[in-house]
Design a protein around this motif. Structure first.
Motif, PDB file in Angstrom:
ATOM      1  N   ARG A   1       0.797  -1.216   0.000  1.00 55.41           N
ATOM      2  CA  ARG A   1       0.000   0.000   0.000  1.00 55.41           C
ATOM      3  C   ARG A   1       0.835   1.274   0.000  1.00 55.41           C
ATOM      4  O   ARG A   1       0.285   2.381  -0.037  1.00 55.41           O
TER       5      ARG A   1
ATOM      6  N   ARG B   1       3.152   8.393  -4.760  1.00 51.62           N
ATOM      7  CA  ARG B   1       2.220   7.650  -3.926  1.00 51.62           C
ATOM      8  C   ARG B   1       2.534   7.914  -2.462  1.00 51.62           C
ATOM      9  O   ARG B   1       3.694   7.913  -2.050  1.00 51.62           O
TER      10      ARG B   1
ATOM     11  N   PRO C   1       1.535   4.653   3.943  1.00 54.76           N
ATOM     12  CA  PRO C   1       0.387   4.201   4.755  1.00 54.76           C
ATOM     13  C   PRO C   1       0.467   4.779   6.166  1.00 54.76           C
ATOM     14  O   PRO C   1       0.762   4.088   7.151  1.00 54.76           O
TER      15      PRO C   1
ATOM     16  N   ASP D   1      -0.905   3.304   9.584  1.00 51.84           N
ATOM     17  CA  ASP D   1      -0.398   2.061  10.156  1.00 51.84           C
ATOM     18  C   ASP D   1       0.409   2.344  11.418  1.00 51.84           C
ATOM     19  O   ASP D   1       1.122   3.344  11.506  1.00 51.84           O
TER      20      ASP D   1
ATOM     21  N   ASP E   1       4.521  -9.207   0.980  1.00 50.43           N
ATOM     22  CA  ASP E   1       5.181  -7.924   0.747  1.00 50.43           C
ATOM     23  C   ASP E   1       6.252  -7.601   1.787  1.00 50.43           C
ATOM     24  O   ASP E   1       6.911  -6.565   1.705  1.00 50.43           O
TER      25      ASP E   1
END
Length: 399
Positions: free
Chosen positions: A287, A328, A331, A334, A383
């Motif tokens: 992500r 991008r 995350p 998290d 991942d």
């Protein structure tokens, strides 16, 4: 031209001459090994004979930001609008020296100035006694107080004493980080001895007062470690929706043409060639941003083995070129793991049959490989991302 750097010699002397008239026994016992290694005994005795350990240095070993902050927090602490603007001013101010350094070493100016910005805020911290410490005191403290690497710290202490013996610095000038890293671009003393250069020709290798010496020394280090002239560090990348995450193992190198065949695209491919070989890494999992890393990124890692550090240098170099930020976002919601939780994750992975090597609370390539193996065996996206959710998953599998 050399910028003026004023060191508060009286305060530094007070830090150096702490404690009673005689050093803590372990520190005083280092005089002999230093003399055996070629340091004049009277110099070693003068530097070590009145020292007692600095407790703040030992405390700092437990709080290294490269390994405790989320990668985005580490990057964003250094790649700020102010640091980008100041770096661009430094590029202009030192353009003549940078022309000469690029011509001799083949390392681009943006990378060199990025190292300078990340390591010392372009030299701004070198006169800040809340940040810098006497290097001899720091290294002697670590040699006697860090049970994990006493031989390493002793060798660095002896190297620092050799810098004094060679006349490249005075005791008041020989300041650095809590770990003894020195000057504008934070060379450990052993690296100073092997890689520092006198680029301005004044007869001394001066990483504190000479910007040309500092940047040329960094270029010399990078070339010695395999820097490829004319190549970039890599690029952020985009992945196709159905991408096999197991291919992002951060170790398998493919040509950029091969990555494109798999649907992986560099966000910025100017200066990249189809035959360039790169590894693919997802530092915060599927992500977060993905990165295609060329061999020069591995060279940056040899300066400091933290991925967060290397990405910070690489990203700041891009911003100094005028390139935009990441496409991008991270995350950010998290929860990252604390030190004890990271050790717990490593212990659980080993118990599941996926050994991580040393359980040290540092999530490096071997731990991520073990985590990818566990994820694959559990039917999860492989991942390699170690966050609180993954730790909970591991715990549930071992109850």
């Amino acid at each position: 031209m050399r910028p003026a750097v004023t060191f508060r010699s009286t305060l530094l002397a007070a830090l150096l001459l702490v404690g009673p008239a005689h050093a803590e026994p372990c520190i005083e016992a280092l005089v002999g090994p230093a003399a055996e290694a070629g340091v004049p005994r009277d110099l070693a005795q003068a530097q070590l004979g009145t020292l007692t350990p600095d407790p703040a240095v030992l405390a700092a070993t437990q709080d290294q930001a490269e390994f405790t902050k989320p990668v985005w927090a580490y990057v964003e602490a250094s790649v700020t609008p102010e640091k980008i603007a100041e770096g661009q001013r430094k590029l202009q101010q030192w353009s003549g020296a940078l022309d000469a350094i690029e011509a001799r070493y083949g390392v681009d100016r943006y990378t060199l100035v990025a190292f300078w910005g990340v390591e010392s805020s372009y030299g701004a911290v070198l006169d800040d006694l809340t940040v810098v410490r006497p290097a001899i005191l720091s290294l002697a403290t670590l040699a006697c107080g860090d049970p994990g690497r006493p031989d390493y710290w002793k060798a660095e202490l002896i190297a620092a004493l050799k810098i004094l013996a060679a006349g490249d610095a005075t005791p008041e000038r020989l300041t650095g980080s809590w770990a003894g890293a020195l000057g504008n671009t934070q060379f450990m003393p052993s690296v100073f001895l092997s890689r520092a250069v006198d680029f301005d020709g004044d007869g001394r290798r001066d990483l504190w007062g000479s910007v040309p010496d500092s940047l040329a020394s960094t270029a010399n280090f990078l070339v010695a470690e395999g820097w490829k002239t004319g190549e970039r560090w890599g690029s952020e990348a985009t992945l196709p929706p159905d991408f096999n995450l197991a291919l992002a193992d951060e170790t398998t190198a493919r040509t950029l043409a091969e990555w494109r065949d798999l649907g992986v695209r560099p966000v910025r491919d100017d200066g990249l060639k189809d035959e360039n070989r790169a590894t693919l890494f997802l530092p915060t999992g599927a992500r977060g941003p993905a990165f295609l890393l060329l061999p020069n990124f591995a060279v940056i890692l040899r300066y400091n083995t933290s991925f967060s550090y290397a990405l910070t240098v690489a990203h700041l170099s891009d911003r100094l070129r005028g390139l935009p930020g990441f496409g991008r976002d991270w995350p950010r919601g998290d929860r990252m793991l604390g030190a004890d939780e990271r050790r717990d994750l490593q212990t659980l992975l080993t118990a599941q049959g996926h050994p991580v090597g040393t359980v040290d609370g540092k999530i490096g390539p071997r731990t991520r490989a073990a985590l990818r193996a566990f994820q694959s065996s559990a039917g999860l996206p492989p991942d390699g991302y170690a966050d609180a959710t993954m730790l909970d998953t591991l715990r549930s599998k071992t109850r």
